[in-house]
Motif scaffolding. Structure first.
Motif, mmCIF file in Angstrom:
data_model
loop_
_atom_site.group_PDB
_atom_site.id
_atom_site.type_symbol
_atom_site.label_atom_id
_atom_site.label_comp_id
_atom_site.label_asym_id
_atom_site.label_seq_id
_atom_site.Cartn_x
_atom_site.Cartn_y
_atom_site.Cartn_z
ATOM 1 N N TYR A 185 -3.921 -45.848 29.611
ATOM 2 C CA TYR A 185 -2.593 -45.772 30.222
ATOM 3 C C TYR A 185 -2.708 -45.417 31.703
ATOM 4 C CZ TYR A 185 2.298 -44.470 30.974
ATOM 5 O OH TYR A 185 3.579 -44.394 31.458
ATOM 6 N N GLY A 188 -3.825 -48.265 33.730
ATOM 7 C CA GLY A 188 -2.718 -49.175 34.017
ATOM 8 C C GLY A 188 -1.887 -48.708 35.199
ATOM 9 N N CYS A 189 -1.646 -47.394 35.280
ATOM 10 C CA CYS A 189 -0.907 -46.840 36.424
ATOM 11 C C CYS A 189 -1.655 -47.099 37.727
ATOM 12 C CB CYS A 189 -0.686 -45.345 36.235
ATOM 13 S SG CYS A 189 0.376 -44.885 34.849
ATOM 14 N N HIS A 192 -1.552 -50.814 38.690
ATOM 15 C CA HIS A 192 -0.240 -51.165 39.224
ATOM 16 C C HIS A 192 -0.091 -50.682 40.652
ATOM 17 C CE1 HIS A 192 4.115 -51.147 39.861
ATOM 18 N NE2 HIS A 192 4.178 -52.042 38.892
ATOM 19 N N GLN A 200 4.196 -47.048 39.093
ATOM 20 C CA GLN A 200 4.540 -48.137 38.186
ATOM 21 C C GLN A 200 6.024 -48.195 37.826
ATOM 22 O OE1 GLN A 200 5.281 -47.845 34.705
ATOM 23 N NE2 GLN A 200 4.816 -45.711 34.269
ATOM 24 N N ASP A 211 0.003 -58.819 35.653
ATOM 25 C CA ASP A 211 1.087 -58.054 35.045
ATOM 26 C C ASP A 211 0.879 -57.858 33.547
ATOM 27 O OD1 ASP A 211 3.682 -56.730 35.198
ATOM 28 O OD2 ASP A 211 4.422 -58.422 34.034
ATOM 29 N N ILE A 214 -1.764 -55.238 32.871
ATOM 30 C CA ILE A 214 -1.271 -53.887 33.144
ATOM 31 C C ILE A 214 -0.294 -53.439 32.071
ATOM 32 C CG2 ILE A 214 0.047 -52.496 34.783
ATOM 33 C CD1 ILE A 214 -1.170 -54.227 37.008
ATOM 34 N N LYS A 215 0.598 -54.343 31.640
ATOM 35 C CA LYS A 215 1.551 -53.984 30.589
ATOM 36 C C LYS A 215 0.833 -53.613 29.293
ATOM 37 C CE LYS A 215 5.605 -56.528 32.199
ATOM 38 N NZ LYS A 215 6.496 -57.693 31.975
ATOM 39 N N CYS A 217 -1.811 -52.001 29.151
ATOM 40 C CA CYS A 217 -2.298 -50.626 29.327
ATOM 41 C C CYS A 217 -1.162 -49.614 29.207
ATOM 42 C CB CYS A 217 -2.953 -50.456 30.703
ATOM 43 S SG CYS A 217 -4.437 -51.427 30.997
ATOM 44 N N LEU A 218 0.047 -50.013 29.595
ATOM 45 C CA LEU A 218 1.141 -49.064 29.780
ATOM 46 C C LEU A 218 2.087 -48.955 28.590
ATOM 47 C CD1 LEU A 218 2.073 -49.852 33.500
ATOM 48 C CD2 LEU A 218 0.756 -47.924 32.611
ATOM 49 N N ARG A 225 -1.315 -50.270 22.933
ATOM 50 C CA ARG A 225 -2.085 -50.559 24.146
ATOM 51 C C ARG A 225 -3.341 -51.339 23.803
ATOM 52 N NH1 ARG A 225 -1.932 -44.312 25.566
ATOM 53 N NH2 ARG A 225 0.335 -44.133 25.706
ATOM 54 N N VAL A 232 -10.401 -54.142 28.777
ATOM 55 C CA VAL A 232 -9.625 -54.246 30.018
ATOM 56 C C VAL A 232 -10.527 -54.739 31.144
ATOM 57 C CG1 VAL A 232 -8.193 -53.002 31.676
ATOM 58 C CG2 VAL A 232 -8.081 -52.404 29.251
#
Length: 830
Positions: A185, A188-189, A192, A200, A211, A214-215, A217-218, A225, A232
């Motif tokens: 997570y 992902g931040c 972004h 984010q 995108d 990243i999504k 991950c978030l 996730r 990743v």
């Protein structure tokens, strides 16, 4: 507390303040002992409990030797305040935003560093740009000071939120605890922010190319996730090589196996069948990871348990996974979010697909079965012996199988609807070639071919060892030693050319399984590389870790000497297995055997002067004995075509209990009277293993057996020179394996199938055995089944246990899936 220039913390001298944060301050310093520049972080809070936990975790974090991780050098205390010492980095903190090519470069490096930590069982828990330094050689991750060792007591208690708010996962905010998915997570931040220059929640979506990654991950729910940071990394690498159409991509609904969701997201799943089945096409290279289903673990590289198989159309994979100690068959389609359990497949292993990818054949310990890939009622095709070694489904509804008759490991044919098996030839691991008439197989560990109709005689293709052969993309695949290899073949003449191409090192599963892999004719390859780097760890009855005896390689079957001063164990180094002996008083470890054969399964003589062990090749291991100090000649005790494994000497030295792997009837319990003739103590149509004689009275023998359909612990009377009687007592009630006696015979210990170390009080003073229900001592990883290894031993007083544990604390190694494996292997991208 602020430290001024010149302040000394042990042999470290402060030069200047670098920065401050919520946990403390960071200083540039000089290590006067080694004359090097270091960075020191002081912690604001300290207590005896925190210090103990901090030191314990610090030792683990210090083991992270990776070029992308700032090395932890030391820990200490100054004026009651804890501090940590790290390498000093000459660079700048990560700036955001970054150009796309740098984002992918740095993002990949960050993920690579996190992956190294996660494979050690360590979660960072405070990933953010301020903890990432960009140097001339790329990024370095800082500040594992609040890292969490997964599964261990940590610096923070449940219910306490820890981390940097802008990068904390929802579960961290709620104080519910965190794991490696919390780092995903945070990654992902960071990605972004690198893409947009903003947090984010402060800006629109990142560029379409990134995108969906990243999504993934978030996702607010950790189960939604991406489940592996390694995946990743591979997604970022793919984004750097290939444009992704945002309109055709979607974030994962649940990505317990990112590879499957990633294939769908990359727009491959819908078309994978067409290009996989078109040899003239040049499919892209994807390298995917398939994680086990929730609350399950893969069953791989085990005798008569496990197996993986990719469907011929390349759209799905079938595998065995264990839930509550019982293996079952699962199917994961590459365009689906989750694997589906096929009901009614208890005990399934070695699956194989029908040519149309609609049905699956598989074995249970006593049957050959088939079932629809979409689910349904399984159908028995025929009974089998206890050691089937592979099946294959060809055209015209013909199935090849092994182990179809008692006492015969030959290859048989049977109709896909069932019936009486018909012998075809001698061998194992049959695999149909694309024409559906010819097939590959192993005979005497060499690679052969034959026709299912018998019109052409069997002929040898390779003289060298070639186990579990398959055909894929113009090559023969087979296992030699521990290595999965490929060799170019002319499919028309079945002649090989060129040198073998090594693909990957596999982990063999014992005498009956050289390793797990599956390939389609068009070039999709799945394989397993289970982590076998283990440690020998001392634990108390409560499971508390007391000490570590050895680590750094594959260690197995520890045996404590009768005097408690030495330990013998098997050790694998560079593919060679030998016996080693650790002296607990002198703190030394010496090698006992030096030959190139497999030397494993050591046991001590009652006086501690000799070691009895197995030695030989994987499918023929005999019993040998030599002095424990290495002096004198080696004595051969047995000679037999099947493999044998020593289990225990009676405490008077008059009887040796050992197992013998019968080609069809599984594993039998044998007795060798010293100076006499060996005899069968217990032989059934199932497998009995792990026998140990009661060390106090020598009137009882404990062992494990799967004759109930699940491995359980039993005790029977033992009379020297006589086979087993009908009397026996089942000690475990919910599955068990690997029994070990306490030295005074008052307790019996064993693993439950879900990894609990159990203890039962035993009274063997009468003519009938009495015992109390087993109780749990502590929880560990689920033990391997159907193996001759024993993964723990107990001290004479029953207060300490020496346990084989994974050195890299991972929950479950994934199955690797690779498309276009030939191009990937030759380009070094596997």
């Amino acid at each position: 507390m602020t430290l001024s220039t010149g302040t000394r913390l042990a042999h470290y001298e402060i030069i200047s303040l670098i920065g401050t944060g919520g946990m403390g301050a960071v200083y540039k310093a000089i290590d006067r002992r080694l004359d090097r520049t270091v960075a020191i972080k002081t912690l604001r809070q300290s207590s005896a409990d925190l210090r103990n936990r901090f030191e314990r975790e610090g030792r683990v974090v210090a083991s992270l030797q990776h070029p992308r991780i700032c090395t932890l050098l030391d820990i200490g205390v100054h004026d009651g305040a804890d501090f940590i010492v790290m390498e000093y980095l000459d660079g700048t903190k990560l700036r955001c935003p970054q150009p796309l090519e740098k984002l992918i470069e740095y993002g990949t490096q960050i993920a690579d560093a996190l992956d190294a930590a996660h494979r050690k069982g360590i979660a960072h828990r405070d990933l953010k740009p301020d903890n990432i330094v960009v140097t001339a050689n790329g990024v370095k991750l800082l500040d594992f000071g609040i890292a969490k060792v997964i599964g261990a007591d940590t610096l923070t208690d449940t219910g306490m939120a820890i981390g940097t708010p802008a990068y904390m996962a929802p579960e961290q905010w709620r104080g519910e605890g965190s794991d490696t998915r919390s780092d995903i997570y945070a990654l992902g931040c960071v990605l972004h922010e690198m893409a947009t220059g903003q947090r984010q929640w402060e800006s629109p979506a990142a560029p379409p190319r990134l995108d969906w990654i990243i999504k993934g991950c978030l996702a607010a729910n950790p189960d939604e996730r991406w489940q592996s940071v390694r995946d990743v990394k591979r997604l970022l690498q793919a984004a750097g090589e290939r444009d992704v159409d945002a309109s055709s991509s979607r974030a994962p609904r649940r990505s317990a196996a990112w590879g499957l969701a990633a294939v769908a997201a990359l727009g491959v799943a819908a078309t994978v069948g067409s290009w996989l089945l078109t040899p003239a096409s040049a499919p892209p290279i994807y390298q995917l990871s398939i994680e086990p289903p929730a609350n399950a673990s893969f069953v791989l590289a085990s005798n008569r348990e496990g197996g993986i198989a990719v469907s011929p159309d390349g759209r799905a994979i079938a595998f065995a996974a264990r839930v509550s100690g019982r293996a079952q068959l699962w199917v994961r389609r590459f365009d689906a979010a989750e694997a589906q359990l096929i009901a009614g497949t208890d005990g399934a292993f070695d699956p194989f697909w029908s040519p149309d990818s609609q049905s699956i054949g598989y074995f249970t310990p006593d049957r050959l079965m088939r079932v629809a890939a979409a689910g349904g009622t399984p159908q028995m095709l025929c009974p089998v012996g206890q050691r089937p070694m592979g099946g294959s489904w060809g055209a015209d509804g013909v199935i090849l199988l092994t182990g179809a008759a008692e006492g015969d490991l030959g290859i048989y044919r049977i109709g896909a609807g069932g019936g009486a098996p018909v012998n075809v030839t001698a061998g194992a691991w049959p695999h149909f070639l694309p024409d559906g008439e010819r097939f590959l197989f192993s005979r005497n560990n060499e690679l052969w071919t034959a026709t299912v109709s018998g019109h052409d005689p069997a002929r040898k293709i390779l003289d060298a060892t070639a186990l579990r052969p398959q055909y894929s993309n113009g090559h023969l695949l087979y296992v030699r030693g521990r290595t999965l290899q490929a060799q170019r073949v002319d499919l028309r003449t079945l002649t090989v050319s060129g040198d073998p191409l090594p693909i990957e090192e596999l982990v063999p599963g014992g005498d009956a399984n050289p390793g797990e892999f599956s390939a389609t004719p068009s070039g999709v390859l799945a394989y397993s590389t289970l982590t076998r780097i283990t440690a020998l760890v001392w634990r108390g009855r409560d499971g508390k870790r007391l000490d570590e005896l050895a680590s750094g390689s594959e260690l197995a079957t520890p045996r404590i000497a009768p005097d408690g001063r030495r330990v013998a164990f098997g050790r694998v180094d560079s593919g060679n297995t030998d016996i080693w002996i650790a002296d607990l008083e002198r703190n030394t470890t010496v090698r006992l055997t030096f030959d190139p054969a497999i030397d494993r399964w050591p046991i001590w003589s009652p006086d501690g002067r000799q070691i009895t062990y197995s030695s030989g090749e994987p499918q023929r291991l005999d019993l040998y004995r030599r002095a424990a100090d290495g002096s004198g000649a080696v004595e051969r005790l047995t000679s037999h075509p099947s493999s044998q494994h020593p289990m225990d000497w009676s405490s008077d030295g008059r009887a040796l209990a050992f197992t013998r792997n019968s080609a069809v009837l599984g594993t039998d319990l044998m007795i060798w009277p010293a100076g006499g003739q060996e005899y069968i103590f217990l032989q059934t149509k199932v497998s009995e293993a792990h026998s140990q004689l009661d060390p106090k009275t020598r009137r009882w023998i404990a062992y494990s057996s799967d004759d109930s359909g699940r491995r359980e612990i039993y005790v029977q009377p033992f009379v020297a020179g006589q086979p087993a009687s009908d009397a026996r007592w089942q000690i475990s009630s919910d599955g068990g394996t690997m029994p070990r006696w306490r030295a005074d015979g008052t307790e019996l210990y064993f693993w439950s199938l879900d990894g609990r170390l159990m203890a039962a009080s035993i009274d063997g003073s009468g003519t009938a055995l009495t015992w109390t229900p087993p109780v749990k001592l502590f929880q560990a990883a689920p033990p391997p089944l159907r193996t001759n290894d024993i993964t723990f031993d107990v001290a004479a007083n029953g207060e300490r246990f020496l346990v084989v544990e994974p050195a890299e604390r991972v929950g479950a190694e994934p199955i690797r899936l690779m498309t276009n494996w030939v191009a990937a292997t030759r380009s070094g991208r596997r």
